[in-house]
Each structure stands twice: as C-alpha cells, then as structure tokens.
Design a protein around this motif. Structure first.
Motif, PDB file in Angstrom:
ATOM      1  N   ARG A  33       0.827  -1.207   0.000  1.00  0.00           N
ATOM      2  CA  ARG A  33       0.000   0.000   0.000  1.00  0.00           C
ATOM      3  C   ARG A  33       0.864   1.262   0.000  1.00  0.00           C
ATOM      4  O   ARG A  33       0.550   2.240  -0.684  1.00  0.00           O
ATOM      5  CB  ARG A  33      -0.956  -0.005   1.179  1.00  0.00           C
ATOM      6  N   ALA A  34       1.947   1.255   0.754  1.00  0.00           N
ATOM      7  CA  ALA A  34       2.846   2.416   0.771  1.00  0.00           C
ATOM      8  C   ALA A  34       3.481   2.616  -0.602  1.00  0.00           C
ATOM      9  O   ALA A  34       3.607   3.751  -1.078  1.00  0.00           O
ATOM     10  CB  ALA A  34       3.917   2.229   1.839  1.00  0.00           C
ATOM     11  N   GLU A  35       3.874   1.518  -1.243  1.00  0.00           N
ATOM     12  CA  GLU A  35       4.452   1.616  -2.587  1.00  0.00           C
ATOM     13  C   GLU A  35       3.419   2.131  -3.589  1.00  0.00           C
ATOM     14  O   GLU A  35       3.735   2.948  -4.449  1.00  0.00           O
ATOM     15  CB  GLU A  35       5.000   0.263  -3.033  1.00  0.00           C
ATOM     16  N   LEU A  95      -7.790   6.717  -7.550  1.00  0.00           N
ATOM     17  CA  LEU A  95      -7.120   5.523  -7.017  1.00  0.00           C
ATOM     18  C   LEU A  95      -6.384   5.811  -5.716  1.00  0.00           C
ATOM     19  O   LEU A  95      -6.264   4.927  -4.855  1.00  0.00           O
ATOM     20  CB  LEU A  95      -6.150   4.967  -8.058  1.00  0.00           C
ATOM     21  N   LEU A  96      -5.899   7.025  -5.558  1.00  0.00           N
ATOM     22  CA  LEU A  96      -5.170   7.388  -4.342  1.00  0.00           C
ATOM     23  C   LEU A  96      -6.107   7.585  -3.146  1.00  0.00           C
ATOM     24  O   LEU A  96      -5.724   7.322  -2.001  1.00  0.00           O
ATOM     25  CB  LEU A  96      -4.361   8.660  -4.589  1.00  0.00           C
ATOM     26  N   ALA A  97      -7.310   8.006  -3.390  1.00  0.00           N
ATOM     27  CA  ALA A  97      -8.247   8.355  -2.308  1.00  0.00           C
ATOM     28  C   ALA A  97      -8.437   7.257  -1.260  1.00  0.00           C
ATOM     29  O   ALA A  97      -8.344   7.547  -0.060  1.00  0.00           O
ATOM     30  CB  ALA A  97      -9.585   8.782  -2.900  1.00  0.00           C
ATOM     31  N   PRO A  98      -8.704   6.006  -1.633  1.00  0.00           N
ATOM     32  CA  PRO A  98      -8.903   5.002  -0.576  1.00  0.00           C
ATOM     33  C   PRO A  98      -7.640   4.721   0.233  1.00  0.00           C
ATOM     34  O   PRO A  98      -7.725   4.397   1.420  1.00  0.00           O
ATOM     35  CB  PRO A  98      -9.369   3.753  -1.323  1.00  0.00           C
ATOM     36  N   LEU A  99      -6.481   4.863  -0.382  1.00  0.00           N
ATOM     37  CA  LEU A  99      -5.237   4.677   0.359  1.00  0.00           C
ATOM     38  C   LEU A  99      -5.066   5.772   1.404  1.00  0.00           C
ATOM     39  O   LEU A  99      -4.609   5.518   2.518  1.00  0.00           O
ATOM     40  CB  LEU A  99      -4.043   4.661  -0.601  1.00  0.00           C
ATOM     41  N   LEU A 100      -5.454   6.984   1.042  1.00  0.00           N
ATOM     42  CA  LEU A 100      -5.394   8.091   1.993  1.00  0.00           C
ATOM     43  C   LEU A 100      -6.390   7.888   3.135  1.00  0.00           C
ATOM     44  O   LEU A 100      -6.062   8.098   4.307  1.00  0.00           O
ATOM     45  CB  LEU A 100      -5.675   9.416   1.280  1.00  0.00           C
ATOM     46  N   ALA A 101      -7.596   7.472   2.787  1.00  0.00           N
ATOM     47  CA  ALA A 101      -8.619   7.246   3.816  1.00  0.00           C
ATOM     48  C   ALA A 101      -8.175   6.163   4.793  1.00  0.00           C
ATOM     49  O   ALA A 101      -8.350   6.292   6.006  1.00  0.00           O
ATOM     50  CB  ALA A 101      -9.943   6.867   3.163  1.00  0.00           C
ATOM     51  N   GLU A 102      -7.595   5.123   4.255  1.00  0.00           N
ATOM     52  CA  GLU A 102      -7.115   4.026   5.102  1.00  0.00           C
ATOM     53  C   GLU A 102      -6.016   4.492   6.053  1.00  0.00           C
ATOM     54  O   GLU A 102      -5.900   3.990   7.167  1.00  0.00           O
ATOM     55  CB  GLU A 102      -6.586   2.899   4.216  1.00  0.00           C
ATOM     56  N   ALA A 103      -5.230   5.465   5.608  1.00  0.00           N
ATOM     57  CA  ALA A 103      -4.148   6.010   6.436  1.00  0.00           C
ATOM     58  C   ALA A 103      -4.657   7.078   7.410  1.00  0.00           C
ATOM     59  O   ALA A 103      -3.868   7.711   8.102  1.00  0.00           O
ATOM     60  CB  ALA A 103      -3.053   6.581   5.544  1.00  0.00           C
ATOM     61  N   ASP A 109     -10.017  13.740   5.102  1.00  0.00           N
ATOM     62  CA  ASP A 109     -10.287  15.004   4.400  1.00  0.00           C
ATOM     63  C   ASP A 109      -9.553  15.062   3.061  1.00  0.00           C
ATOM     64  O   ASP A 109     -10.123  15.477   2.048  1.00  0.00           O
ATOM     65  CB  ASP A 109      -9.891  16.206   5.261  1.00  0.00           C
ATOM     66  N   GLU A 110      -8.301  14.642   3.057  1.00  0.00           N
ATOM     67  CA  GLU A 110      -7.525  14.629   1.816  1.00  0.00           C
ATOM     68  C   GLU A 110      -8.115  13.620   0.832  1.00  0.00           C
ATOM     69  O   GLU A 110      -8.173  13.869  -0.370  1.00  0.00           O
ATOM     70  CB  GLU A 110      -6.057  14.306   2.103  1.00  0.00           C
ATOM     71  N   SER A 111      -8.576  12.511   1.345  1.00  0.00           N
ATOM     72  CA  SER A 111      -9.211  11.500   0.495  1.00  0.00           C
ATOM     73  C   SER A 111     -10.464  12.063  -0.169  1.00  0.00           C
ATOM     74  O   SER A 111     -10.670  11.901  -1.376  1.00  0.00           O
ATOM     75  CB  SER A 111      -9.574  10.276   1.339  1.00  0.00           C
ATOM     76  N   LEU A 112     -11.291  12.754   0.603  1.00  0.00           N
ATOM     77  CA  LEU A 112     -12.496  13.371   0.048  1.00  0.00           C
ATOM     78  C   LEU A 112     -12.146  14.436  -0.989  1.00  0.00           C
ATOM     79  O   LEU A 112     -12.814  14.552  -2.023  1.00  0.00           O
ATOM     80  CB  LEU A 112     -13.341  13.987   1.166  1.00  0.00           C
TER      81      LEU A 112
END
Length: 92
Positions: free
Chosen positions: A28-30, A51-59, A63-66
């Motif tokens: 996920r980090a990669e 594609l990046l949004a769910p990785l941000l939400a998981e982390a 707000d950044e994901s949204l």
C-alpha cells in the motif's frame, strides 16, 4: 492451557498473519508513492486521484481523500465509479 502442538500452530498462524499484514502495508505504501508520483507528472489525471483516495482514507487522511475524490468527480463527471465512491465516502 493448550497442548504444545496446538500452541505452536497458533503461534505460527499469528506469525503468518503479522507477516501478511506487514507485506500488505508495504504494498500500500508503494502504491501510494507510485500514485503520488503519477499525480506530480500529470496533476489533472482524475483516475490517479481516484485511485489514491482510498489509500489516503485508510491512512486516516479522510479530508484529503475526500478532496481527491471530489477532484476526480469534477475532472471527469462521466465516471460513475468516481461519483459513486465520492458519495459513499461522504456518508462514512
């Protein structure tokens, strides 16, 4: 207390689970680093933001994901997947 064979099996299962979780975290980090690099090269590519949004939400960066999902929707309003994911994310 469980017999030694059962305990050893349980410990091995726990070890395997930890290794799998660490491996998943590395992947996920990669993926996140890859997508962030793609966005730096082409900041208007809605798919990469989506594609990046769910990785941000998981982390924990909800707000950044949204923000990324909203950008994906505004950049490509025809994408039903982006619109659906954004709507679902708003209500989480």
């Amino acid at each position: 207390m469980a017999d030694p064979e059962t305990r050893l099996r349980e410990l091995n299962e726990a070890k395997a689970k930890i290794i799998k979780q660490r491996h998943t975290a590395v992947i996920r980090a990669e993926a996140r680093a890859y997508l962030e690099a793609k966005i730096r090269k082409d900041p208007l590519a809605a798919k990469n933001h989506h594609l990046l949004a769910p990785l941000l939400a998981e982390a924990g960066q909800v707000d950044e994901s949204l923000r990324r999902l909203k950008f994906a929707v505004l950049s490509n309003p025809q994408s039903l997947k982006s619109r659906n994911d954004y709507a679902l994310a708003i209500f989480k």
